[in-house]
Write a protein that holds these residues in place. Structure first.
Motif, mmCIF file in Angstrom:
data_model
loop_
_atom_site.group_PDB
_atom_site.id
_atom_site.type_symbol
_atom_site.label_atom_id
_atom_site.label_comp_id
_atom_site.label_asym_id
_atom_site.label_seq_id
_atom_site.Cartn_x
_atom_site.Cartn_y
_atom_site.Cartn_z
ATOM 1 N N TYR A 145 0.721 -1.093 0.063
ATOM 2 C CA TYR A 145 0.003 0.271 -0.031
ATOM 3 C C TYR A 145 0.810 1.247 0.098
ATOM 4 C CZ TYR A 145 -3.894 -3.016 1.132
ATOM 5 O OH TYR A 145 -5.040 -4.285 1.092
ATOM 6 N N PRO A 146 0.562 2.411 -0.985
ATOM 7 C CA PRO A 146 1.404 3.596 -0.979
ATOM 8 C C PRO A 146 1.314 4.282 0.421
ATOM 9 C CG PRO A 146 -0.693 3.802 -2.120
ATOM 10 C CD PRO A 146 -0.640 2.241 -1.481
ATOM 11 N N ASP A 147 2.353 4.944 0.692
ATOM 12 C CA ASP A 147 2.356 5.959 1.789
ATOM 13 C C ASP A 147 1.186 6.755 1.662
ATOM 14 O OD1 ASP A 147 2.594 7.970 3.621
ATOM 15 O OD2 ASP A 147 4.882 7.621 3.738
ATOM 16 N N PRO A 148 0.464 7.056 2.780
ATOM 17 C CA PRO A 148 -0.608 8.046 2.666
ATOM 18 C C PRO A 148 -0.065 9.550 2.176
ATOM 19 C CG PRO A 148 -0.942 6.946 4.647
ATOM 20 C CD PRO A 148 0.366 6.498 4.042
ATOM 21 N N ALA A 149 0.969 9.847 2.062
ATOM 22 C CA ALA A 149 1.535 11.104 1.698
ATOM 23 C C ALA A 149 1.870 11.084 0.380
ATOM 24 C CB ALA A 149 2.641 11.347 2.407
ATOM 25 N N ASP A 150 2.025 9.855 -0.304
ATOM 26 C CA ASP A 150 2.259 9.685 -1.693
ATOM 27 C C ASP A 150 1.083 9.330 -2.526
ATOM 28 O OD1 ASP A 150 4.998 10.113 -1.493
ATOM 29 O OD2 ASP A 150 5.351 7.725 -1.012
ATOM 30 N N ARG A 151 -0.152 9.320 -1.776
ATOM 31 C CA ARG A 151 -1.527 9.020 -2.702
ATOM 32 C C ARG A 151 -1.786 10.389 -3.347
ATOM 33 N NH1 ARG A 151 -4.545 5.942 2.081
ATOM 34 N NH2 ARG A 151 -3.326 4.072 2.330
ATOM 35 N N LEU A 152 -2.366 10.121 -4.506
ATOM 36 C CA LEU A 152 -2.869 11.038 -5.194
ATOM 37 C C LEU A 152 -4.456 11.599 -4.569
ATOM 38 C CD1 LEU A 152 -2.491 9.503 -8.934
ATOM 39 C CD2 LEU A 152 -1.157 11.373 -7.565
ATOM 40 N N SER A 153 -4.561 12.773 -4.941
ATOM 41 C CA SER A 153 -5.906 13.340 -4.555
ATOM 42 C C SER A 153 -6.536 13.992 -5.687
ATOM 43 C CB SER A 153 -5.649 14.248 -3.261
ATOM 44 O OG SER A 153 -5.198 15.706 -3.648
ATOM 45 N N PHE A 154 -8.085 14.012 -5.781
ATOM 46 C CA PHE A 154 -8.599 14.333 -6.919
ATOM 47 C C PHE A 154 -8.272 15.982 -7.222
ATOM 48 C CE2 PHE A 154 -11.456 10.800 -6.212
ATOM 49 C CZ PHE A 154 -11.372 10.368 -7.456
ATOM 50 N N PRO A 155 -8.260 16.843 -6.012
ATOM 51 C CA PRO A 155 -8.109 18.245 -6.376
ATOM 52 C C PRO A 155 -6.438 18.310 -6.881
ATOM 53 C CG PRO A 155 -9.246 18.066 -4.277
ATOM 54 C CD PRO A 155 -8.704 16.525 -5.015
ATOM 55 N N ASP A 156 -5.736 17.713 -6.072
ATOM 56 C CA ASP A 156 -4.247 18.051 -6.621
ATOM 57 C C ASP A 156 -4.080 17.449 -8.043
ATOM 58 O OD1 ASP A 156 -3.829 18.946 -3.941
ATOM 59 O OD2 ASP A 156 -2.966 17.203 -3.360
ATOM 60 N N ILE A 157 -4.590 16.428 -8.331
ATOM 61 C CA ILE A 157 -4.130 15.874 -9.643
ATOM 62 C C ILE A 157 -4.653 16.877 -10.801
ATOM 63 C CG2 ILE A 157 -5.800 14.048 -10.091
ATOM 64 C CD1 ILE A 157 -3.542 12.401 -10.948
ATOM 65 N N LEU A 158 -6.128 17.418 -10.392
ATOM 66 C CA LEU A 158 -6.601 17.970 -11.321
ATOM 67 C C LEU A 158 -6.286 19.525 -11.294
ATOM 68 C CD1 LEU A 158 -10.343 16.541 -10.766
ATOM 69 C CD2 LEU A 158 -8.815 16.554 -13.109
ATOM 70 N N ASP A 159 -5.454 20.068 -10.637
ATOM 71 C CA ASP A 159 -5.210 21.352 -10.322
ATOM 72 C C ASP A 159 -4.699 21.992 -11.625
ATOM 73 O OD1 ASP A 159 -5.689 22.320 -7.787
ATOM 74 O OD2 ASP A 159 -3.707 21.794 -6.999
ATOM 75 N N PRO A 160 -4.000 21.470 -12.329
ATOM 76 C CA PRO A 160 -3.495 22.013 -13.936
ATOM 77 C C PRO A 160 -4.651 22.423 -14.440
ATOM 78 C CG PRO A 160 -2.013 20.149 -13.332
ATOM 79 C CD PRO A 160 -3.344 20.267 -12.251
ATOM 80 N N VAL A 161 -5.514 21.572 -14.591
ATOM 81 C CA VAL A 161 -7.020 21.799 -15.650
ATOM 82 C C VAL A 161 -7.905 22.927 -14.773
ATOM 83 C CG1 VAL A 161 -9.000 20.644 -16.444
ATOM 84 C CG2 VAL A 161 -6.909 19.459 -16.748
ATOM 85 N N LEU A 162 -8.064 22.696 -13.725
ATOM 86 C CA LEU A 162 -8.676 23.581 -12.980
ATOM 87 C C LEU A 162 -8.331 25.175 -12.895
ATOM 88 C CD1 LEU A 162 -9.927 21.299 -9.818
ATOM 89 C CD2 LEU A 162 -11.149 21.597 -11.673
#
Length: 111
Positions: free
Chosen positions: A4-21
């Motif tokens: 399982y990935p470290d929680p700090a390394d997990r992707l979040s929707f807002p973070d990954i979508l920031d460039p588009v938003l």
């Protein structure tokens, strides 16, 4: 935990979508770059895009991958009762659809 990935390394929707938003309105070049950045982040993370039957989807454009991510995020927001935020993302979806239409008119290829 192993596997399982470290929680700090997990992707979040807002973070990954920031460039588009954050892409400036009426700037197709900035939106195109943002879509590519989000699609690359999805690929780098090992995200698997599936079709309606849950099978691995092939030939998915960057726009389709980003739209799928936004659609999933909207569903999560609605589940959490965040209706206004979900509605705002509907505007982003419309912007990407308009971008796709303009791109098709120019004869651009799929990514």
């Amino acid at each position: 935990m192993a596997g399982y990935p470290d929680p700090a390394d997990r992707l979040s929707f807002p973070d990954i979508l920031d460039p588009v938003l954050d892409a400036p309105a009426d700037d197709d070049d900035a939106l195109d770059e943002a879509i590519n950045a989000v699609a690359e982040a999805l690929a780098d993370s090992g995200t698997l895009i599936v079709d309606a039957l849950g099978r691995a989807a092939y030939g998915v454009t960057d726009e389709e991958a980003v739209l799928g991510l936004i659609d999933t995020y909207i569903r999560v927001l609605l589940h959490l009762g965040e209706v206004e935020e979900a509605a705002e993302l509907g505007d982003v979806i419309e912007r990407i659809h308009r971008f796709q239409t303009r791109r098709k008119r120019r004869g651009s290829h799929t990514a």
